[in-house]
Write a protein that holds these residues in place. Sequence first.
Motif, PDB file in Angstrom:
ATOM      1  N   LEU A  59       0.848  -1.189   0.000  1.00 21.02           N
ATOM      2  CA  LEU A  59       0.000   0.000   0.000  1.00 21.02           C
ATOM      3  C   LEU A  59       0.887   1.245   0.000  1.00 21.02           C
ATOM      4  O   LEU A  59       1.923   1.272   0.655  1.00 21.02           O
ATOM      5  CB  LEU A  59      -0.909  -0.003   1.231  1.00 21.02           C
ATOM      6  N   ASP A  60       0.462   2.287  -0.729  1.00 24.61           N
ATOM      7  CA  ASP A  60       1.244   3.523  -0.841  1.00 24.61           C
ATOM      8  C   ASP A  60       0.722   4.595   0.108  1.00 24.61           C
ATOM      9  O   ASP A  60      -0.493   4.777   0.266  1.00 24.61           O
ATOM     10  CB  ASP A  60       1.201   4.060  -2.268  1.00 24.61           C
ATOM     11  N   PHE A  61       1.675   5.332   0.708  1.00 26.50           N
ATOM     12  CA  PHE A  61       1.354   6.474   1.553  1.00 26.50           C
ATOM     13  C   PHE A  61       2.147   7.677   1.041  1.00 26.50           C
ATOM     14  O   PHE A  61       3.348   7.587   0.835  1.00 26.50           O
ATOM     15  CB  PHE A  61       1.715   6.197   3.014  1.00 26.50           C
TER      16      PHE A  61
ATOM     17  N   ASN B 284      -3.457   5.646   0.076  1.00 24.02           N
ATOM     18  CA  ASN B 284      -4.119   5.367  -1.206  1.00 24.02           C
ATOM     19  C   ASN B 284      -4.840   4.023  -1.117  1.00 24.02           C
ATOM     20  O   ASN B 284      -4.216   2.973  -1.045  1.00 24.02           O
ATOM     21  CB  ASN B 284      -3.089   5.347  -2.332  1.00 24.02           C
ATOM     22  N   LEU B 285      -6.167   4.084  -1.131  1.00 25.66           N
ATOM     23  CA  LEU B 285      -6.973   2.876  -1.002  1.00 25.66           C
ATOM     24  C   LEU B 285      -7.576   2.430  -2.331  1.00 25.66           C
ATOM     25  O   LEU B 285      -8.544   1.669  -2.353  1.00 25.66           O
ATOM     26  CB  LEU B 285      -8.101   3.114   0.010  1.00 25.66           C
TER      27      LEU B 285
ATOM     28  N   SER C   5     -11.669   6.299  -1.413  1.00 25.29           N
ATOM     29  CA  SER C   5     -10.470   5.832  -2.122  1.00 25.29           C
ATOM     30  C   SER C   5      -9.180   6.311  -1.480  1.00 25.29           C
ATOM     31  O   SER C   5      -8.086   5.912  -1.879  1.00 25.29           O
ATOM     32  CB  SER C   5     -10.507   6.301  -3.582  1.00 25.29           C
ATOM     33  N   GLN C   6      -9.304   7.212  -0.478  1.00 25.87           N
ATOM     34  CA  GLN C   6      -8.104   7.685   0.210  1.00 25.87           C
ATOM     35  C   GLN C   6      -8.468   8.162   1.603  1.00 25.87           C
ATOM     36  O   GLN C   6      -9.612   8.469   1.899  1.00 25.87           O
ATOM     37  CB  GLN C   6      -7.420   8.807  -0.581  1.00 25.87           C
ATOM     38  N   GLN C   7      -7.453   8.224   2.433  1.00 27.42           N
ATOM     39  CA  GLN C   7      -7.620   8.703   3.802  1.00 27.42           C
ATOM     40  C   GLN C   7      -6.457   9.625   4.118  1.00 27.42           C
ATOM     41  O   GLN C   7      -5.303   9.276   3.897  1.00 27.42           O
ATOM     42  CB  GLN C   7      -7.661   7.526   4.779  1.00 27.42           C
ATOM     43  N   LEU C   8      -6.746  10.821   4.631  1.00 24.00           N
ATOM     44  CA  LEU C   8      -5.688  11.788   4.948  1.00 24.00           C
ATOM     45  C   LEU C   8      -5.737  12.102   6.436  1.00 24.00           C
ATOM     46  O   LEU C   8      -6.789  12.434   6.973  1.00 24.00           O
ATOM     47  CB  LEU C   8      -5.854  13.061   4.121  1.00 24.00           C
TER      48      LEU C   8
END
Length: 267
Positions: free
Chosen positions: A135-137, A193-194, A211-214
């Motif tokens: 998973l990308d951050f 990035n989900l 689709s994303q979490q910040l």
Amino acid sequence: PYDLINQLETTSLSGEKTWDPLAETFDVIPDAVTIQLLYSEDQGASWQPFFRDGQELSYSATATEGWKYHFDNLPKYNGSGDSLTYKVQEIDVPGFTPESKDGQNLYNKMETTSIAINKYWSDSDNYYGTRPSALDFTLMVKEGGKWKSFAEVFHSDKTIHLKGSSATWKGTFKELPKYDKSGNLIQYGVKENLSGLTNVYIPNGGKQGDSQQLEEAAQGATSLFTNNLATVSITVKKSWSDFDNRFDSRPDRIAFQLYAWHEGESE
């Protein structure tokens, strides 16, 4: 008559300012720095600012001049005939630690910080094999009240590719500037990035389909991301057609077996 002229013996002091390469990489070097002249009358045992015409003497060094400075026409001796020693010091710049080994040339080490990430999967130890392989951050920066990627602001990509076999994946963004070019403390955030997992996992505080979490991240702290496996409940109702169990034929209990198949597949 004879005219006697005493020429003041003078000296000069010059040097150069060097910046930490990291500061150049992230373009957080200020437009100018102020360099203050100090002098000693006791061979360096004590120092004090040098005044000229009632004002402390200083020099504004800039990139245009190659970060060089110079002080000219400095007296070699005081009124008592004691030799004067000179050195310079830099007025503090937020985010930098000034250093000088010879009293003339200055070096600024950039203060850095870090942002750690803990990624937790709440999915019964991946019982259903739903976790991705990685998973990308992405590191984010708040600028002008809006979130931008670190690459947009500092022209250097900061993305971490996390993976692992345990329920918690860990990573750290290292050697980050603490302050921007104007000396303001940088507000960091981390974006997960989900993509491709929107129907499988739900981020804490989010909803299915995100689709994303910040998450905002305090400098030097750890950001925690938790993804919860999206689940459904199935209720089973069993009806008996046996004249209300008139003949006492019902068993004490029965078992139901659950089946599952991918959408589009036949049962």
